[in-house]
Enzyme design. Structure first.
Site, mmCIF file in Angstrom:
data_model
loop_
_atom_site.group_PDB
_atom_site.id
_atom_site.type_symbol
_atom_site.label_atom_id
_atom_site.label_comp_id
_atom_site.label_asym_id
_atom_site.label_seq_id
_atom_site.Cartn_x
_atom_site.Cartn_y
_atom_site.Cartn_z
ATOM 1 C CB SER A 11 74.836 26.607 48.410
ATOM 2 O OG SER A 11 73.663 26.762 47.638
ATOM 3 C CE1 TYR A 42 78.611 25.647 48.843
ATOM 4 C CE2 TYR A 42 77.565 23.559 49.400
ATOM 5 C CZ TYR A 42 78.275 24.674 49.776
ATOM 6 O OH TYR A 42 78.662 24.817 51.091
ATOM 7 N N GLY A 43 76.305 24.910 42.561
ATOM 8 C CA GLY A 43 75.895 24.240 41.317
ATOM 9 C C GLY A 43 76.925 24.228 40.198
ATOM 10 C CB THR A 75 74.210 20.952 44.252
ATOM 11 O OG1 THR A 75 73.170 21.582 43.507
ATOM 12 C CG2 THR A 75 75.510 21.054 43.495
ATOM 13 C CD GLU A 151 71.067 32.147 47.837
ATOM 14 O OE1 GLU A 151 71.740 32.804 48.650
ATOM 15 O OE2 GLU A 151 70.389 31.158 48.180
ATOM 16 C CB CYS A 183 67.479 23.335 42.362
ATOM 17 S SG CYS A 183 68.236 24.756 43.208
ATOM 18 C CB THR A 184 66.265 22.994 48.058
ATOM 19 O OG1 THR A 184 67.590 23.545 48.133
ATOM 20 C CG2 THR A 184 66.323 21.494 48.264
ATOM 21 C CG HIS A 185 67.825 28.131 45.617
ATOM 22 N ND1 HIS A 185 68.740 27.221 46.079
ATOM 23 C CD2 HIS A 185 68.234 29.346 46.077
ATOM 24 C CE1 HIS A 185 69.682 27.855 46.767
ATOM 25 N NE2 HIS A 185 69.392 29.144 46.788
#
Ligand code: DGL
Length: 262
Positions: A11, A42-43, A75, A151, A183-185
């Protein structure tokens, strides 16, 4: 076909943590990275929205002639993987939290998956835990506080620390000693997380496992590249902001960044 790119999407900028791991292991491969920043995050979205949005992204990547797709967003993986695999013919690799690893590594037999709310409450993750926890108690914790900071390129400082403390310190008190980043962040926050949990817990992300899985699938399908081509980056958000923040996170310059509508 062999020298066609690998498509990889999230996302937002989180999937770049997966891109970095795959690139490091497979230097001859070329990539098309897609960030659906207009629709990020998207979460907090419903399963049907996640399916609809991710389907549009995969269609876009297929038009770019990718030979394989990596879903670099937990997600999407846990909510839409079956839907995407049934709709598209291309091989699809999906990032999921490393539940088996934390279950095996935990000495206290207490571990946790740290994710977005949609991943934390998904049936897919519950099934993964039921299948692989092997006697280890696995907590799931979802927060909506961190992903948007990454982000914005904010990966250190008081806001980040507070969100990590609020989410993880209660688990540390319960003697959780292994934490999977779901979460890939979050891999961009690993040093902040380590600062807060100290030596009490080890942190595991999915980057290495996905890179090895990609290597395996490319070899199995006999589609390993022999020559590196250019990488392309697409965002549905602001092109210049994506470029600046991605360069900060990845530590190298991006060429070929373009804003697109899907
Ligand atoms: N990076 C995505 C993941 O791995 C989540 C971001 C979002 O909430 O959109 O789950």
């Amino acid at each position: 076909m062999k020298n066609n790119p690998i498509g990889i999407f999230d996302s937002g900028v989180g999937g770049l943590s997966i891109l970095a791991s795959v690139k490091a292991l497979l230097p001859k491969e070329s990539f098309v990275y897609f960030a659906d920043q207009k629709n990020n995050p998207y979460g907090g979205r419903s399963v049907s929205e996640i399916k609809r949005l991710s389907s549009k992204v995969v269609s876009f990547l297929i038009k770019k002639k990718v030979k394989l797709v990596i879903i670099a967003c937990n997600t999407v993986s846990v909510n839409a993987i079956e839907d995407l695999r049934s709709k598209f013919d291309v091989p699809i690799i999906a990032v999921v939290p490393v539940v088996k690893t934390i279950a095996q590594k935990s000495k206290t037999k207490k571990a946790a998956v740290f994710a977005t709310p949609a991943t934390a409450k998904s049936k897919y993750l519950k099934d993964l835990i039921n299948n692989f926890s092997n006697g280890t108690k696995i907590y799931t914790i979802g927060t909506s506080k961190l992903e948007h900071l990454v982000e914005e390129g904010i990966i250190t400082g008081p806001e980040v620390e507070k969100a990590i403390e609020n989410s993880l310190l209660p688990l540390i008190k319960k003697k959780v000693d292994s934490i999977a980043l779901g979460c890939t962040h979050y891999p961009f926050l690993t040093s902040e997380i380590e600062k807060i949990v100290g030596s009490k817990a080890a942190i595991y992300d999915s980057g290495g496992a996905i890179a090895r899985r990609t290597e395996h699938v490319l070899s199995h399908e006999n589609i390993e590249a022999s020559k590196k081509g250019a990488d392309y980056y697409y965002t549905t958000g602001e092109e210049s902001k994506f470029k600046i923040i991605s360069e900060k996170l990845l530590g190298f310059k991006l060429e070929n960044v373009e804003k697109v509508e899907i």
